[in-house]
Design an enzyme around this catalytic site. Structure first.
Site, short mmCIF file in Angstrom:
data_model
loop_
_atom_site.label_atom_id
_atom_site.label_comp_id
_atom_site.label_asym_id
_atom_site.label_seq_id
_atom_site.Cartn_x
_atom_site.Cartn_y
_atom_site.Cartn_z
N GLU A 49 -44.23 16.24 7.94
CA GLU A 49 -44.61 17.57 7.49
C GLU A 49 -43.95 18.57 8.42
O GLU A 49 -43.74 18.28 9.61
CB GLU A 49 -46.14 17.75 7.51
CG GLU A 49 -46.90 16.81 6.58
CD GLU A 49 -46.50 16.94 5.12
OE1 GLU A 49 -46.18 18.08 4.68
OE2 GLU A 49 -46.50 15.92 4.41
N HIS A 206 -49.88 15.98 0.91
CA HIS A 206 -49.19 16.76 1.94
C HIS A 206 -49.80 16.60 3.33
O HIS A 206 -49.40 17.30 4.25
CB HIS A 206 -49.10 18.24 1.56
CG HIS A 206 -48.38 18.48 0.28
ND1 HIS A 206 -47.04 18.19 0.12
CD2 HIS A 206 -48.81 18.93 -0.93
CE1 HIS A 206 -46.68 18.48 -1.11
NE2 HIS A 206 -47.73 18.92 -1.78
#
Length: 299
Positions: A49, A206
């Site tokens: 990320e 995510h």
């Protein structure tokens, strides 16, 4: 330091759910009960990320979560000892509201994180303490897409002048074998692919570690369907003559540059196959064609 390292090695006791034998496979690939043997002993699944903002491009973009999950290439088991490091961004240290909401990463997480160079070192230490290192075998890095290694890690290491472990120059983009197994088409969203394979999504989209876990589960599902996994993407071609050693620099074994173990201590040299013993892995991938078939392994 010991406490900090241990805290980054998290545990997942959920295991790998058994595949539904009745799940539809659009390509007609029949589900296998057990994972099929693979050329790699282990798979290192990762999903970064990075700093981001809605409707705007952040430059330079930096990794803020560095997770990995280890998968046994013979059994399909996910190793309960996972890796996760939060990385402190240097150029945009304050996360945007959009980034925090999207990833679930808190400002305190990155404030207490480590520089990328330290995250790479900790990841190497995790690997050296893993079941892969104890096995003496080989592994391949696996991602969902090419962004993590072709774009994100490569660019950040370049502009920060960081040495990057060579294993991150060659990887399996799981989108490619997944699309082939499912009868073609483009698969952008990981969650859609997981559900199309008949699996239930687990965790938060995510979140880097949850994405890596779900990618690993999808990898195992492909193994159970008989898919043979091979390197799909490489950043650098091998040099004219190179001895490739395992991650971490140990010289006990020699590996083809794509990660497949050779037999004995050998040196890879390019050249025609006539009159020579061929020890290369001979992998073929849709994106690159014959990856290693032009390599000769000389005694």
């Amino acid at each position: 330091m010991i406490k900090r390292i241990v805290s980054m090695f998290t545990s997942n006791s959920s295991g790998v759910p058994a595949p539904d034998p009745e799940a539809a496979v659009s390509s007609g690939v029949r589900a296998a009960r057990q994972p099929q043997p693979q050329a790699f002993d282990y798979f290192v699944v990762l999903d970064f990320e990075a700093t981001c903002d809605k409707g705007a491009r952040i430059y330079p973009q930096e990794i803020i979560e560095f997770p990995s999950v280890l998968v046994d290439g013979a059994t399909g088991d996910l190793d309960p000892a996972e890796f996760r490091a939060y990385v402190r961004p240097q150029y945009h240290p304050v996360l945007t509201d959009f980034c925090r909401d999207l990833t679930g990463i808190r400002q305190a997480d990155v404030d207490g994180g480590v520089p990328l160079a330290e995250a790479l070192r900790l990841h190497a230490a995790w690997l050296q303490a893993s079941a892969w290192a104890r096995s003496g075998g080989c592994f391949a890095v696996v991602t969902w897409g090419d962004w993590d290694l072709r774009t994100m890690l490569e660019s950040e290491c370049c502009f920060k002048g960081l040495a990057k472990p060579p294993c991150f120059n060659h990887w399996i983009n799981l989108k490619i074998p997944f699309a082939a197994a499912m009868g073609g088409g483009r698969w952008a969203a990981l969650r859609s692919a997981v559900e199309a394979a008949g699996l239930e999504w687990e965790g938060r989209p995510h979140c880097g570690l949850d994405d890596a876990r779900n990618t690993a589960r999808l990898l195992v599902e492909l193994m159970r369907r008989g898919v043979q996994l091979s390197i799909t993407t490489s950043l650098k071609a091998p040099s004219p003559q190179v001895t490739v050693t395992p991650y971490g620099g140990a010289a006990a074994a020699c590996y083809c540059y794509c990660g497949v173990a050779s037999r004995g201590g050998v040196v890879a040299v390019p050249g025609p196959m006539q009159g020579r013993r061929f020890y290369g892995c001979g992998h073929w991938t849709p994106s690159m064609g014959a990856v290693c078939s032009y390599f000769m392994w000389a005694d």
